[in-house]
Design an enzyme around this catalytic site. Structure first.
Site, mmCIF file in Angstrom:
data_model
loop_
_atom_site.group_PDB
_atom_site.id
_atom_site.type_symbol
_atom_site.label_atom_id
_atom_site.label_comp_id
_atom_site.label_asym_id
_atom_site.label_seq_id
_atom_site.Cartn_x
_atom_site.Cartn_y
_atom_site.Cartn_z
ATOM 1 N N TYR A 146 42.531 71.205 58.648
ATOM 2 C CA TYR A 146 41.827 72.402 59.129
ATOM 3 C C TYR A 146 41.032 72.139 60.410
ATOM 4 O O TYR A 146 40.577 73.074 61.060
ATOM 5 C CB TYR A 146 40.882 72.949 58.053
ATOM 6 C CG TYR A 146 41.566 73.407 56.777
ATOM 7 C CD1 TYR A 146 42.954 73.440 56.678
ATOM 8 C CD2 TYR A 146 40.840 73.804 55.674
ATOM 9 C CE1 TYR A 146 43.584 73.842 55.522
ATOM 10 C CE2 TYR A 146 41.469 74.208 54.502
ATOM 11 C CZ TYR A 146 42.844 74.213 54.435
ATOM 12 O OH TYR A 146 43.462 74.616 53.277
ATOM 13 N N LYS A 195 48.742 62.416 48.485
ATOM 14 C CA LYS A 195 50.200 62.488 48.583
ATOM 15 C C LYS A 195 50.641 61.178 49.244
ATOM 16 O O LYS A 195 51.268 61.159 50.314
ATOM 17 C CB LYS A 195 50.579 63.731 49.413
ATOM 18 C CG LYS A 195 52.046 64.090 49.393
ATOM 19 C CD LYS A 195 52.510 64.658 48.068
ATOM 20 C CE LYS A 195 54.006 64.924 48.116
ATOM 21 N NZ LYS A 195 54.575 65.175 46.772
ATOM 22 N N ASP A 227 50.864 67.050 43.631
ATOM 23 C CA ASP A 227 51.758 67.971 42.913
ATOM 24 C C ASP A 227 51.623 67.772 41.407
ATOM 25 O O ASP A 227 51.586 68.737 40.632
ATOM 26 C CB ASP A 227 53.217 67.824 43.387
ATOM 27 C CG ASP A 227 53.605 66.390 43.709
ATOM 28 O OD1 ASP A 227 52.726 65.508 43.711
ATOM 29 O OD2 ASP A 227 54.798 66.142 43.952
ATOM 30 N N ASP A 251 40.950 72.514 48.792
ATOM 31 C CA ASP A 251 40.877 73.966 48.938
ATOM 32 C C ASP A 251 41.729 74.632 47.855
ATOM 33 O O ASP A 251 41.303 75.538 47.140
ATOM 34 C CB ASP A 251 41.395 74.325 50.343
ATOM 35 C CG ASP A 251 41.188 75.780 50.694
ATOM 36 O OD1 ASP A 251 40.537 76.490 49.913
ATOM 37 O OD2 ASP A 251 41.691 76.200 51.756
ATOM 38 N N ASP A 255 40.440 76.224 43.742
ATOM 39 C CA ASP A 255 40.678 77.596 43.286
ATOM 40 C C ASP A 255 41.475 77.600 41.982
ATOM 41 O O ASP A 255 41.229 78.416 41.095
ATOM 42 C CB ASP A 255 41.422 78.415 44.353
ATOM 43 C CG ASP A 255 40.444 79.113 45.290
ATOM 44 O OD1 ASP A 255 39.244 78.770 45.243
ATOM 45 O OD2 ASP A 255 40.868 79.993 46.056
#
Ligand code: NAD
Length: 360
Positions: A146, A195, A227, A251, A255
């Site tokens: 980001y 990852k 994942d 992020d 959620d």
């Protein structure tokens, strides 16, 4: 001991929910033997109305002079509020991004707790809900994808978009230290989510985090691919205590972790820098649709105040006291409208604050 607390009441339901958190903080101060000195800090839409900008230098200065800042929420209805006719850099939300940057808040903490009394709201299987869970995601907030270089340009006749994901060891180490410190205050288990089978940045996260882990021999440390973590969160969230991860993975996973509780209005959050300072706020927004009606749920803000006691002020007993008081009030069947269920007693915002302060 007197703590200096900045209060950003903000917009919408912000002032109502912060008022209840202050009520509970004052009750905790009385019980546990310390005091608060509050300073109001104007930010967001109310700052646009008063000063023409969502964040002033005075607001940043007042936040910096505080031991911690407790925030309600900022922003309004994007369709009807004049604030959203302004250019994006002058809108209420720019105030929040600005203060995070000014205070270097690089670690975002989002706990996800399934309360026994609210288990019927959990969208997971009955067996998983019955087990319950209490985990916290520590998300790096100021680096990664980001904040990397990005551009869209024509390359060999094809429109091409590029986003860069970069982390250096300093950014990783300070987030990892924060996460291990938090694990020491909880169940002493930390999982790094990455990852590393694909990304160089994830491999650096593993290298640096495993170095930091050596300074925390009491914390059981492991790693998990992102994942797999997304699957494990819906299959068996009870296996987790502290999840440490980079900005974008955090992020998304935070959620997901919020959603599996079934009651996002109950969830607090904190953003910390490398001092003891933190900015504490509920995970929800300013709920302009219910503002001023005394029906908003103040619990996420009250639990944010408990996090502030634990992580910025080292008043762990008072934090536990508030969390226990919230559990007791829920156990006694009191609910605001958003978490109401059959057989429970419906209360307003201020009644919920009174009940929790009373239960302390
Ligand atoms: P929202 O979270 O404000 O509201 C979504 C829904 O949840 C609404 O129906 C609302 O009534 C309900 N809700 C939210 N908090 C509640 C509470 N404490 N008690 C009971 N019900 C509650 O999200 P939105 O409508 O998308 O956003 C409204 C404004 O809030 C926007 O301006 C947005 O930018 C802002 N926002 C601010 C923050 C922040 O200050 N950190 C975070 C998210 C959104």
């Amino acid at each position: 001991m007197e703590y200096k607390i900045g209060l950003i009441k903000g917009d919408g339901i912000g002032p109502e929910i912060v008022e209840e958190a202050v009520k509970v903080l004052d009750a905790a101060a009385g019980k546990y033997g310390f005091a608060f000195n509050y300073t109001d800090i104007c930010m967001g839409g109310c700052s646009i109305d008063r000063f023409g900008v969502p964040l002033t230098d005075e607001a940043i200065k007042a936040a910096k002079e505080s031991d911690a800042v407790l925030m309600g929420s900022i922003g309004g209805n994007a369709a009807t509020s004049p604030w959203y006719k302004l250019e994006p850099s002058k809108r209420p939300e720019a105030g929040l991004l600005g203060i995070r940057k000014a205070l270097n808040l690089f670690a975002n903490l989002r706990p996800s707790v399934l309360y026994e009394e609210l288990r019927s709201a959990c969208p997971l299987s009955t067996a998983t809900a019955k087990k319950g869970f209490d985990l916290i995601i520590v998300r790096e907030l100021t680096g990664g994808l980001y904040f990397g270089e990005r551009y869209t340009k024509d390359i060999d006749g094809t429109e091409t978009a590029v986003d860069t994901l970069s982390y250096n060891e300093t950014e990783i180490r300070r987030a990892a230290v924060r996460a291990f410190d938090i694990a020491m205050k909880r169940n002493k288990k930390l999982t790094l989510v990455d990852k590393a089978n694909v990304l160089d940045s994830s491999r650096l996260w593993r290298k640096v985090t495993s170095q930091v882990a050596k300074d925390y021999p009491e914390v059981s440390y492991d790693t998990m691919l992102v994942d797999n973590c997304a699957m494990q969160l819906v299959k068996d969230p009870a296996q987790f205590d502290v999840l440490l991860t980079e900005n974008m993975f955090g992020d998304i996973l935070s959620d997901e972790a919020a959603m599996i509780t079934g009651s996002i209005g109950m969830l607090p959050s904190a953003s910390l820098n490398d001092s003891r300072f933190g900015l504490y706020e509920p995970s929800g927004g300013s709920a302009p649709d219910i503002a001023g009606k005394n029906i908003a749920n103040p619990i996420a803000t009250i639990l944010s105040a408990a996090m502030m006691l634990r992580y910025s002020l080292d008043q762990d007993k008072a934090a536990e006291g508030i969390e226990q008081a919230v559990r007791q009030v829920l156990k006694d069947g009191h609910r605001t409208g958003d978490i109401m269920s059959d057989g429970c007693h419906r209360v307003n915002t201020d009644e919920m604050g009174d009940l929790i302060a009373g239960a302390l």
